[in-house]
Design a protein around this motif. Structure first.
Motif, PDB file in Angstrom:
ATOM      1  N   ASN A  38     -16.433  50.273   2.888  1.00 11.44           N
ATOM      2  CA  ASN A  38     -15.478  51.278   2.405  1.00 11.44           C
ATOM      3  C   ASN A  38     -14.047  50.972   2.844  1.00 11.44           C
ATOM      4  O   ASN A  38     -13.157  51.783   2.658  1.00 11.44           O
ATOM      5  N   SER A  39     -13.834  49.791   3.458  1.00  8.75           N
ATOM      6  CA  SER A  39     -12.509  49.417   3.932  1.00  8.75           C
ATOM      7  C   SER A  39     -12.422  47.898   4.062  1.00  8.75           C
ATOM      8  O   SER A  39     -13.403  47.246   4.386  1.00  8.75           O
ATOM      9  N   LEU A  40     -11.232  47.367   3.837  1.00 10.06           N
ATOM     10  CA  LEU A  40     -10.985  45.945   4.059  1.00 10.06           C
ATOM     11  C   LEU A  40     -10.162  45.720   5.319  1.00 10.06           C
ATOM     12  O   LEU A  40      -9.550  44.666   5.481  1.00 10.06           O
ATOM     13  N   GLU A  41     -10.160  46.705   6.223  1.00  8.38           N
ATOM     14  CA  GLU A  41      -9.480  46.529   7.506  1.00  8.38           C
ATOM     15  C   GLU A  41     -10.175  45.405   8.268  1.00  8.38           C
ATOM     16  O   GLU A  41     -11.405  45.398   8.405  1.00  8.38           O
ATOM     17  N   GLU A  42      -9.404  44.457   8.760  1.00  7.93           N
ATOM     18  CA  GLU A  42      -9.965  43.273   9.405  1.00  7.93           C
ATOM     19  C   GLU A  42     -10.886  43.624  10.562  1.00  7.93           C
ATOM     20  O   GLU A  42     -11.934  43.004  10.733  1.00  7.93           O
ATOM     21  N   SER A  43     -10.537  44.622  11.345  1.00 12.61           N
ATOM     22  CA  SER A  43     -11.385  44.994  12.488  1.00 12.61           C
ATOM     23  C   SER A  43     -12.773  45.428  12.028  1.00 12.61           C
ATOM     24  O   SER A  43     -13.775  45.109  12.678  1.00 12.61           O
ATOM     25  N   PHE A 101      -6.814  43.544   5.588  1.00 17.58           N
ATOM     26  CA  PHE A 101      -5.664  44.404   5.849  1.00 17.58           C
ATOM     27  C   PHE A 101      -5.645  44.775   7.320  1.00 17.58           C
ATOM     28  O   PHE A 101      -6.689  45.048   7.915  1.00 17.58           O
ATOM     29  N   ASN A 102      -4.462  44.739   7.900  1.00 20.75           N
ATOM     30  CA  ASN A 102      -4.240  45.209   9.259  1.00 20.75           C
ATOM     31  C   ASN A 102      -3.164  46.288   9.184  1.00 20.75           C
ATOM     32  O   ASN A 102      -2.010  45.987   8.878  1.00 20.75           O
ATOM     33  N   TYR A 103      -3.600  47.516   9.416  1.00 19.10           N
ATOM     34  CA  TYR A 103      -2.669  48.654   9.336  1.00 19.10           C
ATOM     35  C   TYR A 103      -1.935  48.650   7.995  1.00 19.10           C
ATOM     36  O   TYR A 103      -0.721  48.725   7.927  1.00 19.10           O
ATOM     37  N   ALA A 104      -2.691  48.496   6.932  1.00 14.34           N
ATOM     38  CA  ALA A 104      -2.216  48.543   5.548  1.00 14.34           C
ATOM     39  C   ALA A 104      -1.377  47.330   5.132  1.00 14.34           C
ATOM     40  O   ALA A 104      -0.883  47.276   4.015  1.00 14.34           O
ATOM     41  N   GLU A 105      -1.234  46.351   5.998  1.00 12.26           N
ATOM     42  CA  GLU A 105      -0.513  45.122   5.647  1.00 12.26           C
ATOM     43  C   GLU A 105      -1.526  44.053   5.246  1.00 12.26           C
ATOM     44  O   GLU A 105      -2.416  43.702   6.021  1.00 12.26           O
ATOM     45  N   GLU A 106      -1.380  43.527   4.023  1.00  5.14           N
ATOM     46  CA  GLU A 106      -2.295  42.490   3.545  1.00  5.14           C
ATOM     47  C   GLU A 106      -2.077  41.182   4.309  1.00  5.14           C
ATOM     48  O   GLU A 106      -0.948  40.782   4.569  1.00  5.14           O
ATOM     49  N   GLU A 107      -3.199  40.554   4.662  1.00  8.39           N
ATOM     50  CA  GLU A 107      -3.147  39.255   5.328  1.00  8.39           C
ATOM     51  C   GLU A 107      -4.102  38.309   4.602  1.00  8.39           C
ATOM     52  O   GLU A 107      -5.268  38.627   4.394  1.00  8.39           O
ATOM     53  N   VAL A 108      -3.610  37.149   4.199  1.00  8.18           N
ATOM     54  CA  VAL A 108      -4.436  36.136   3.540  1.00  8.18           C
ATOM     55  C   VAL A 108      -4.881  35.137   4.600  1.00  8.18           C
ATOM     56  O   VAL A 108      -4.058  34.553   5.295  1.00  8.18           O
TER      57      VAL A 108
END
Length: 126
Positions: A38-43, A101-108
């Motif tokens: 339900n989330s793409l947060e990296e953690s 995503f880390n705190y709503a910032e996309e990271e590739v």
């Protein structure tokens, strides 16, 4: 799907909005583990990836969350990726970019292409 199913014995699945019960009927073997995303947060993705053990394949099933999470896990754990979109409305199944995503910032993080992309009209028609 029929040609692929007998070969999938050691796999984990990542799913999003597509109900696993409606998809599972296409597979002969149960997954080692199944992760509802339900989330793409990296953690959060790292927790799931860390729990992947004795598998050969990582299946991304359903919409963008399931596909993206599977790409992350396969990339992190050097496993074979299989993408099985439940819809063609998004394009995550078609590109190799691994993102979180880390705190709503996309990271590739890198790129991984699926070993197999399944476009099954029985699944897409659900």
């Amino acid at each position: 799907m029929a040609e692929l199913s007998p070969h999938l014995k050691k796999y984990v699945g990542f799913i999003s909005e597509l109900e696993w019960d409606s998809f599972q009927v296409f597979l002969e073997h149960e997954p080692i583990d199944l992760f509802q995303i339900n989330s793409l947060e990296e953690s959060q993705l790292e927790i799931h990836a860390d729990n992947i053990q004795d598998c050969e394949y990582v299946l991304g099933v359903g919409g963008s969350l399931g596909i993206e999470a599977a790409k992350f896990a396969a990339f992190q754990k050097s496993r074979k990726l299989i993408s099985i979109p439940g819809s063609l409305a998004s394009s995550e199944y078609a590109h190799a970019r691994v993102r979180t995503f880390n705190y709503a910032e996309e990271e590739v993080l890198g790129e991984i292409s699926p070993e197999t992309l399944v476009l099954d009209f029985q699944i897409l028609g659900e």
